[in-house]
Design a protein around this motif. Structure first.
Motif, PDB file in Angstrom:
ATOM      1  N   ARG A 132      40.863  64.657  69.465  1.00 31.71           N
ATOM      2  CA  ARG A 132      39.752  64.753  69.371  1.00 31.71           C
ATOM      3  C   ARG A 132      38.916  63.666  69.868  1.00 31.71           C
ATOM      4  O   ARG A 132      38.073  63.786  70.381  1.00 31.71           O
ATOM      5  CB  ARG A 132      39.273  65.073  67.851  1.00 31.71           C
ATOM      6  N   THR A 133      39.264  62.656  69.716  1.00 27.23           N
ATOM      7  CA  THR A 133      38.642  61.323  70.167  1.00 27.23           C
ATOM      8  C   THR A 133      38.622  61.488  71.841  1.00 27.23           C
ATOM      9  O   THR A 133      37.803  61.198  72.170  1.00 27.23           O
ATOM     10  CB  THR A 133      39.629  60.280  69.883  1.00 27.23           C
ATOM     11  N   THR A 135      38.771  63.959  73.560  1.00 27.96           N
ATOM     12  CA  THR A 135      37.534  64.885  74.151  1.00 27.96           C
ATOM     13  C   THR A 135      36.448  64.577  73.739  1.00 27.96           C
ATOM     14  O   THR A 135      35.484  64.522  74.951  1.00 27.96           O
ATOM     15  CB  THR A 135      38.005  66.240  73.025  1.00 27.96           C
ATOM     16  N   VAL A 136      35.953  63.903  72.816  1.00 29.15           N
ATOM     17  CA  VAL A 136      34.749  63.247  72.635  1.00 29.15           C
ATOM     18  C   VAL A 136      34.435  62.354  74.037  1.00 29.15           C
ATOM     19  O   VAL A 136      33.415  62.241  74.565  1.00 29.15           O
ATOM     20  CB  VAL A 136      34.177  62.741  71.438  1.00 29.15           C
ATOM     21  N   GLU A 137      35.475  61.476  74.091  1.00 29.24           N
ATOM     22  CA  GLU A 137      35.313  60.352  75.011  1.00 29.24           C
ATOM     23  C   GLU A 137      35.090  60.782  76.335  1.00 29.24           C
ATOM     24  O   GLU A 137      34.244  60.476  77.105  1.00 29.24           O
ATOM     25  CB  GLU A 137      36.391  59.391  75.137  1.00 29.24           C
ATOM     26  N   SER A 177      24.832  64.456  74.798  1.00 33.03           N
ATOM     27  CA  SER A 177      25.070  64.160  73.418  1.00 33.03           C
ATOM     28  C   SER A 177      25.299  65.416  72.712  1.00 33.03           C
ATOM     29  O   SER A 177      26.300  65.345  71.794  1.00 33.03           O
ATOM     30  CB  SER A 177      23.498  63.597  72.883  1.00 33.03           C
ATOM     31  N   ALA A 180      28.801  66.491  73.087  1.00 25.95           N
ATOM     32  CA  ALA A 180      29.847  65.520  72.579  1.00 25.95           C
ATOM     33  C   ALA A 180      29.688  65.587  71.264  1.00 25.95           C
ATOM     34  O   ALA A 180      30.864  66.038  70.687  1.00 25.95           O
ATOM     35  CB  ALA A 180      29.644  64.363  73.183  1.00 25.95           C
ATOM     36  N   LEU A 181      28.497  65.804  70.593  1.00 24.11           N
ATOM     37  CA  LEU A 181      28.491  66.053  68.884  1.00 24.11           C
ATOM     38  C   LEU A 181      29.385  67.416  68.740  1.00 24.11           C
ATOM     39  O   LEU A 181      29.781  67.418  67.531  1.00 24.11           O
ATOM     40  CB  LEU A 181      27.299  65.914  68.694  1.00 24.11           C
ATOM     41  N   GLU A 184      32.776  67.098  68.889  1.00 29.67           N
ATOM     42  CA  GLU A 184      33.213  66.353  67.600  1.00 29.67           C
ATOM     43  C   GLU A 184      33.501  67.120  66.352  1.00 29.67           C
ATOM     44  O   GLU A 184      34.092  67.361  65.522  1.00 29.67           O
ATOM     45  CB  GLU A 184      32.345  65.273  67.470  1.00 29.67           C
TER      46      GLU A 184
END
Ligand SMILES: Nc1ncnc2c1ncn2[C@@H]1O[C@H](COP(=O)(O)OP(=O)(O)O)[C@@H](O)[C@H]1O
Ligand SMILES: [Mg+2]
Lengths: 202, 322
Positions: A132-133, A135-137, A177, A180-181, A184
């Motif tokens: 998850r980390t 992916t968001v990054e 954003s 990404a959100l 997340e």
């Protein structure tokens, strides 16, 4: 005007490809690190050095090697996504209680059964948190790909800056954003379900 | 439940861990009767766990033979071997992501029992270790106390009806009162099933309480092998005497039953006003009554007074046991 749907698609394609490659490299690296202290030291050292270099610098460093476009951006994003996946895989597997593994072997599970039925189910929520980390990054950082001609939503920001067009700039920033959100939130929910299925209701 | 236990024979076992400067097991030979509860006793590091782990193939000896039920185990695939041998460890090692019932079902599933049979067996085992199936079946290990977890550990080890059970300091991590209860339960289970049990401990009182036979170990070797009373009364070496505190007569009284030492009542009704102990109680308890100030203690069997004990009787029984 740029086509938003097309750029979202490119952005996600780049991020998705980087993530897939990072999984292919990060999971085995994490497994190896969990089993070998020597490899773990080596890998952590490399990762720590890598972390000091900013993402944009990594992209710039790719230029002389791979030129510009999709491929150098893919390599740079993959490098970014490997550490959280590898580190969490290592932590997840090392967190498996030694007594449980001893009992599992003592009860007559084969090595493969110990891994599949005991070690991985316990490690999985931690491994997934790393994914998850990553992916968001990767979704956020794929914005930078536009700087080396890698495409994606970064082009809005690049154009917005060049043309002093605030609306275009915001359109790009807000889209990234939201992606990404959204990722997340989605993966976070999946992670909680996974955790509950492994550990039972909190 | 199937009763019975297999005999186990160890012949000249040697184990040396890679890089170690001395052998962990240094020529151990033992013959264990089928159905016996044998305790391996000795200080930390003397090789108790290693010896246990050679029997289920978790440790491979450099030399020597292990025969279970007369068959040498070297030819058997280790996983196959272990599925037929129960194994309980101090840290329990329950699978934290599985319910109590799923934990107990692990070995039956490995060997392919059908779901209905597993379900029946799981509930029967929970009853055996005195956990109400309806309350405990679906709990997760973290919802259990330490003592309850070890009960489940024992149930899991017994699930596929092994005829040999290996236990490595199983009650070492629970508090003293729970430990006493678990020791009594283990004796009861042993009597009910007749499984051969090998039980590791460094706690002398625990060994004396539960053992049919005690194996006293030191530095990878067996120093003495015999019944609790025998090793206490006739320690083979000063080391055994010191380890067991064999000079302590009260300790030996704990191994003798009042019913075995009593004399018949001199006359019916003579017991009026005497303190009572049960025939199954130890002589230590009878002595305690005598020290409270009585000259005679009445020994009961059920509702009737079956005999009498005095200081002299206690002393005589102690001498006879030596
Ligand atoms: N996996 C291992 N690797 C190396 N040495 C070990 C290992 N396990 C135990 N030993 C050593 O073997 C000896 C016996 O240990 P162990 O069987 O655990 O004793 P006990 O159970 O009586 O405390 C000790 O000296 C211990 O340090
Ligand atoms: Mg030990």
């Amino acid at each position: 005007m740029l086509d938003l749907a097309l750029h979202v698609r490119d952005h996600l394609l780049l991020a998705g490809a980087a993530l897939a490659l990072a999984l292919l490299a990060g999971l085995p690296a994490g497994v190896w690190a969990a089993r070998s202290d020597r490899f773990r030291q080596l890998a952590l050292g490399t990762i720590n050095v890598g972390r000091v270099i900013p993402s944009l610098a990594v992209l710039a460093l790719m230029l002389p090697l791979l030129g510009i476009g999709f491929w150098p951006a893919l390599v740079a994003l993959t490098l970014l996504a490997v550490p959280p996946i590898a580190i969490n895989t290592d932590i997840g597997l090392r967190g498996v209680p030694a007594a449980m593994v001893e009992a599992a072997r003592g009860l007559g599970m084969t090595q493969g059964q110990v891994r599949a039925r005991a070690e991985w189910p316990l490690a999985l929520p931690v491994v997934f948190a790393g994914v998850r980390t990553a992916t968001v990054e990767v979704i956020a950082s794929a914005t930078l790909a536009a700087f080396i001609g890698g495409g994606g939503l970064g082009e809005y920001i690049l154009n917005g800056l060049a043309e002093a067009d605030t609306q275009q700039l915001l359109e790009g920033a807000v889209s990234v954003s939201i992606l990404a959100l959204g990722a997340e939130a989605l993966l976070g929910a999946l992670e909680r379900r996974l955790s509950t299925s492994v550990w039972g209701p909190a | 439940m199937i009763a019975g236990g297999v005999p186990v024979r160890l012949e000249e076992i040697h184990v040396r861990y890679p890089g170690a400067d001395r052998a962990a097991i240094d020529g151990v030979s033992l013959s264990i009767e089928g159905g016996a509860l044998v305790v391996l006793l000795g200080p930390s590091g003397c090789g108790k766990s290693t010896l246990l782990r050679t029997i289920n193939g978790l440790v491979a000896p450099q030399s020597g033979r292990i025969l279970i039920d007369g068959r040498e185990i070297t030819g058997v695939a280790p996983e196959q071997l272990r599925r037929g041998i129960g194994y309980v460890i101090q840290a329990v090692g329950l699978f934290p992501h599985m319910s109590v019932a799923q934990n107990i079902a692990v070995v039956p599933e490995l060997i392919g029992w059908d779901a209905a049979k597993i379900r029946t067996r799981t509930d029967a085992l929970l009853e055996l270790v005195r956990l109400d199936p309806t309350r405990y079946r679906d709990r997760l290990p973290r919802q259990l106390s330490g003592g309850e977890q070890q009960r489940v550990g024992v149930a899991r080890a017994l699930a596929a009806e092994p005829r040999l059970l290996l236990m490595d300091e199983p009650f070492g991590a629970v508090d003293a009162i729970v430990r006493l209860a678990l020791q009594d339960e283990l004796r009861r289970i042993h009597e009910a099933l007749g499984t051969t049990m090998l039980f590791v401990t460094h706690d002398v009182d625990e060994a004396l309480r539960i053992a049919d036979q005690i194996v006293v170990m030191r530095a990878g070797q067996v120093v003495q092998y015999g019944s609790p009373l025998h090793v206490l009364a006739r320690p083979a070496t000063p080391y055994v005497a010191e380890l067991l505190d064999a000079a302590d007569s009260v300790r030996r009284l704990q191994l003798l039953r009042s019913g075995d030492a009593m004399r018949p009542l001199p006359s019916a009704g003579a017991a009026a006003g005497w303190p009572h102990v049960d025939a199954a109680h130890t002589l230590r308890e009878a002595l305690s009554r005598l020290l409270d100030g009585a000259d005679c203690v009445a020994v009961d069997r059920g509702d009737t007074v079956a005999g009498v004990l005095t200081f002299d009787d206690v002393r005589r029984a102690l001498a006879a046991a030596a």
